[in-house]
Design an enzyme around this catalytic site. Structure first.
Site, mmCIF file in Angstrom:
data_model
loop_
_atom_site.group_PDB
_atom_site.id
_atom_site.type_symbol
_atom_site.label_atom_id
_atom_site.label_comp_id
_atom_site.label_asym_id
_atom_site.label_seq_id
_atom_site.Cartn_x
_atom_site.Cartn_y
_atom_site.Cartn_z
ATOM 1 N N TRP A 104 0.805 -1.223 0.000
ATOM 2 C CA TRP A 104 0.000 0.000 0.000
ATOM 3 C C TRP A 104 0.835 1.269 0.000
ATOM 4 O O TRP A 104 0.533 2.230 -0.708
ATOM 5 C CB TRP A 104 -1.002 -0.004 1.153
ATOM 6 N N ASP A 179 -1.616 6.446 6.566
ATOM 7 C CA ASP A 179 -2.695 5.573 6.110
ATOM 8 C C ASP A 179 -2.866 4.487 7.177
ATOM 9 O O ASP A 179 -2.025 3.612 7.312
ATOM 10 C CB ASP A 179 -2.298 4.960 4.755
ATOM 11 N N LYS A 203 -11.847 -2.186 6.478
ATOM 12 C CA LYS A 203 -10.993 -3.122 7.205
ATOM 13 C C LYS A 203 -11.451 -3.192 8.668
ATOM 14 O O LYS A 203 -11.923 -4.206 9.130
ATOM 15 C CB LYS A 203 -9.525 -2.698 7.156
#
Ligand SMILES: *Cc1c(COP(=O)(O)O)cnc(C)c1O
Length: 368
Positions: A104, A179, A203
């Site tokens: 990511w 993030d 998530k």
């Protein structure tokens, strides 16, 4: 405690607390005596404004968000934030810093330069040619005090790495942008250590479709006028999150999850449970005499996404198939990595992890 016959280890969209799903089910046709559903509600109605207000307040309370931070519930996922962060916060700067520690943060690093004039400097790298098995310590990051910001991912969902102690920069250094998609609300954090935090909900918060952004007020002064309004943080602040239609139903369900977290005793309490779940699972892996393996360095193992493998891909496949039949679902690792991944977010009960550990022992007895 679950009465559902399965445990869902999906990395995202992921398991939600059963009680939250039940409340949503009960309120589906008639929200709070209105006679209609939250999905059918105008986002400008008093009823939805109240849902939004309480979701925001509960999130503020859970994370102890200081008053000089704004909270937004945006659309577009965490992926959109890769660009929004750069477009808004790097405006007028020559450089911004990015730390790459897995899938990511690498994607963020690749996307960030596209809509900004600032150069995105690679401040630290987890070592891709060897796979991402460890995390560069914050002290080793090559960052500049004149950079627009320093971006990193605190929990790498795909590679199973997590900063155990949240990185913190010294006074006078650029704002830290994080993030936290796959770990927000899983442990206590000090919001004041960050300039901006963002997290896709699917998530550890709620359904896909809403992204939480927590931004320090003074940084809003950087938002340029010449970018599309929908990508400008200031627009969303000015319009109280109502510039365009927000993801009303995901926000409602996220609000239910926030309330559930409060009934669990808040973030500190769930952190202790998360700690225990991860500890037990890694113990089962490490105690298997090498039958199961996790490649991540000791101080970098994720408490949210636990990756592991057996000796070969065929056995992994068998593991995943048989686990499915035992009600242990979606344990398949990320496509580029293979093996298994058990995502054990807040809503995964300890019993689910224990059921997985029992299955692992049984599988090893049969195939070890
Ligand atoms: C899932 C994930 C993303 C991508 O989120 P989208 O909502 O699909 O854009 C970004 N960062 C991290 C850490 C993630 O886990």
């Amino acid at each position: 405690m679950s009465v559902r016959p399965i445990y869902n280890f999906s990395a995202g969209p992921a398991v939600l607390p059963e009680s939250v799903l039940r409340t949503a089910q009960q309120e589906m046709l008639d929200y709070n005596g209105t006679g209609f559903s939250v999905v059918e509600m105008s986002h400008r109605s008093d009823m939805f404004m109240s849902i939004l207000y309480h979701a925001k307040q509960d999130l503020r309370q859970l994370l102890a968000i200081p008053n000089n931070y704004k909270v937004l519930f945006l659309q577009g996922g965490a992926t959109t934030q890769f660009n929004m962060v750069a477009m808004n916060l790097a405006h007028g700067f020559k450089r911004a810093d990015a730390v790459v520690t897995g899938n990511w943060s690498r994607l963020a690093y690749e996307q960030m330069p596209l809509l900004t004039d600032a150069r995105i400097h690679l401040a630290a790298h987890g070592g891709e040619q060897f796979g991402y098995y460890n995390l560069p310590a914050v002290e080793s990051w090559d960052i500049d005090k004149d950079s627009a910001f320093v971006h990193f991912v605190s929990n790498e969902t795909v590679h199973g790495l997590q900063y155990q102690t949240m990185p913190k920069l010294a006074d006078g250094m650029p704002p830290l942008v994080c993030d936290m998609s796959s770990e927000i609300l899983s442990r206590e954090i000090n919001v004041a250590d960050f300039g901006l935090i963002y997290a896709g909900a699917q998530k550890n918060i709620g359904p896909a479709g809403v992204t939480v952004v927590i931004i320090r007020e003074d940084l809003l002064a950087r938002c340029p006028k010449n970018i599309p309004a929908v990508f400008n943080y200031q627009t969303h602040i000015d319009k109280d999150g109502m510039y365009n239609t927000p993801a009303t139903y995901p926000i409602y369900m996220s609000g239910l999850v926030f309330r559930w977290l409060q009934t669990q005793g808040g973030v500190k309490k769930i952190e202790a449970v998360n700690q225990l779940k991860a500890q037990k699972l890694y113990q089962a892996i490490d105690g298997s005499g090498g039958f199961y393996q996790n490649p991540i360095a000791d101080g970098a193992r994720s408490k949210m996404n636990v990756i592991f493998k057996t000796a070969n891909a065929d056995l992994d496949k068998k593991f995943i198939q048989e686990a499915e039949l035992c009600g242990l679902r979606l344990l398949k690792g990320y496509k580029s990595i293979g093996g298994m991944r058990a995502s054990i977010y807040n809503a995964m009960p300890l019993e689910g992890v224990e059921a997985l550990i029992d299955f692992m022992a049984d599988f090893q007895r049969r195939y070890g």
